[in-house]
Scaffold this active site. Structure first.
Site, mmCIF file in Angstrom:
data_model
loop_
_atom_site.group_PDB
_atom_site.id
_atom_site.type_symbol
_atom_site.label_atom_id
_atom_site.label_comp_id
_atom_site.label_asym_id
_atom_site.label_seq_id
_atom_site.Cartn_x
_atom_site.Cartn_y
_atom_site.Cartn_z
ATOM 1 N N HIS A 220 0.828 -1.218 0.000
ATOM 2 C CA HIS A 220 0.000 0.000 0.000
ATOM 3 C C HIS A 220 0.858 1.263 0.000
ATOM 4 O O HIS A 220 0.975 1.936 -1.006
ATOM 5 C CB HIS A 220 -0.949 -0.025 1.198
ATOM 6 C CG HIS A 220 -1.807 1.187 1.316
ATOM 7 N ND1 HIS A 220 -2.934 1.378 0.556
ATOM 8 C CD2 HIS A 220 -1.700 2.291 2.095
ATOM 9 C CE1 HIS A 220 -3.490 2.538 0.859
ATOM 10 N NE2 HIS A 220 -2.758 3.112 1.796
ATOM 11 N N GLU B 100 -4.009 -3.931 9.726
ATOM 12 C CA GLU B 100 -4.298 -3.048 8.589
ATOM 13 C C GLU B 100 -3.276 -1.913 8.477
ATOM 14 O O GLU B 100 -3.614 -0.741 8.595
ATOM 15 C CB GLU B 100 -5.705 -2.468 8.688
ATOM 16 C CG GLU B 100 -6.819 -3.486 8.581
ATOM 17 C CD GLU B 100 -8.180 -2.817 8.545
ATOM 18 O OE1 GLU B 100 -8.550 -2.310 7.469
ATOM 19 O OE2 GLU B 100 -8.840 -2.781 9.587
ATOM 20 N N HIS C 273 -1.109 0.978 7.065
ATOM 21 C CA HIS C 273 -1.249 1.905 5.937
ATOM 22 C C HIS C 273 -0.037 2.836 5.892
ATOM 23 O O HIS C 273 1.000 2.493 5.379
ATOM 24 C CB HIS C 273 -2.565 2.684 6.041
ATOM 25 C CG HIS C 273 -3.761 1.903 5.628
ATOM 26 N ND1 HIS C 273 -3.960 1.456 4.347
ATOM 27 C CD2 HIS C 273 -4.843 1.488 6.337
ATOM 28 C CE1 HIS C 273 -5.100 0.797 4.269
ATOM 29 N NE2 HIS C 273 -5.656 0.796 5.465
ATOM 30 N N GLU D 183 -4.699 1.025 10.776
ATOM 31 C CA GLU D 183 -6.095 1.457 10.729
ATOM 32 C C GLU D 183 -6.947 0.767 11.788
ATOM 33 O O GLU D 183 -8.033 1.242 12.137
ATOM 34 C CB GLU D 183 -6.677 1.221 9.335
ATOM 35 C CG GLU D 183 -7.962 1.981 9.091
ATOM 36 C CD GLU D 183 -8.471 1.844 7.668
ATOM 37 O OE1 GLU D 183 -9.630 2.253 7.430
ATOM 38 O OE2 GLU D 183 -7.738 1.331 6.798
#
EC number: 4.2.99.-
Length: 280
Positions: free
Chosen positions: A215, A254, A256, A271
């Site tokens: 990401h 998660e 990021h 996240e």
């Protein structure tokens, strides 16, 4: 040293501020958080539904961020003073970076544009590129480089030269994150293709297999890059030669945004509700 702080509201992106703190967007809560050098956390409400997304330190000593949910650019001083600058309805700004010209440059996912805002709040649209422009960075050539998530390309914009595009060799790659490194190269993630890309300013585009839905990507001051593997709950460090080392995070993290702090440590926005400083 390692540090973890629980911060509800969906930590998404980070930037080091001139005050020695890390500043974090909270995409679900419509707020910005400050994590001080001592680990203390302060919150600054923005607006319900504003979806603060990417954030950058500006040349004026303030933090600038995109409000993807309500079509605005936000400015927050280190003293907590908030200003907002409206954009066109449906523009959905996302990526933002400080440019070589002393202004901030940003992407508009909804309208497919690249915009510019001066530190006194004057906005202008520089290019309509389409393709859902995502993240943006200042390149070593003082142009801004950006990913076209649905256009399957990397774009370059310089006020003198205009816009040029580099189509990716892998179809449907879904490029997202982008950064510039000290060896005069642009690195970017291909979240749908599980690849990491590199464009030397004087060479051909390269791709590296990197499973795990890469990401965000950030340049490592010591060389190479770090990448958040959102789909695998891992981080990866990739050397300039393409050697890969991975680091596991807790399940459901998660990961990021990535940023290096004033102390040289790597920070990660999870996240799931945490901000983590990686051990030295």
């Amino acid at each position: 040293m390692s540090l973890i702080r629980e911060i509800a509201g969906g930590p998404y992106a980070l930037a080091a501020g001139p005050d020695g703190a890390m500043w974090v967007t909270l995409v679900h809560d419509g707020a910005i958080a400050r994590v001080g050098a001592d680990g203390a956390v302060d919150r600054f409400p923005v607006a319900d539904g504003s979806r603060p997304s990417l954030i950058s330190a500006g040349p004026d000593g303030a933090l600038w961020f995109t409000r993807n949910g309500d079509d605005r650019i936000g400015r927050l001083t280190t003293a907590g003073e908030l200003t907002e600058f409206p954009l066109s309805e449906g523009s959905a700004p996302f990526g933002i970076c400080a440019g070589a010209d002393g202004a901030l440059w940003f992407t508009e996912m909804g309208s497919g544009g690249i915009g510019r805002i001066t530190v006194d709040g004057q906005t202008s649209g520089w290019a309509s590129v389409g393709g859902t422009p995502s993240m943006i960075t200042r390149g070593p050539d003082d142009a801004v480089w950006f990913t076209l998530n649905q256009g399957n390309a990397i774009g370059r914009l310089h006020p003198r030269d205009g816009v040029t595009m580099r189509e990716l060799p892998t179809r449907g790659a879904g490029p997202v994150g982008i950064t510039a490194t000290h060896d005069d190269a642009i690195w970017f993630t291909e979240i749908l293709a599980d690849k990491l890309g590199r464009i030397p300013l004087d060479g051909a585009l390269q791709e590296i297999d990197l499973p795990g839905k890469p990401h965000a990507v950030v340049a490592d001051p010591s060389g190479g890059v770090w990448v958040s593997l959102w789909g695998a709950d891992r981080l990866a460090r990739v050397s300039a030669d393409g050697d890969i080392e991975t680091f596991d995070l807790p399940p459901g993290s998660e990961p990021h945004g990535l940023a290096f702090g004033p102390d040289g440590g790597l920070w990660v926005a999870l996240e799931s509700g945490f901000v983590l400083r990686m051990p030295d």
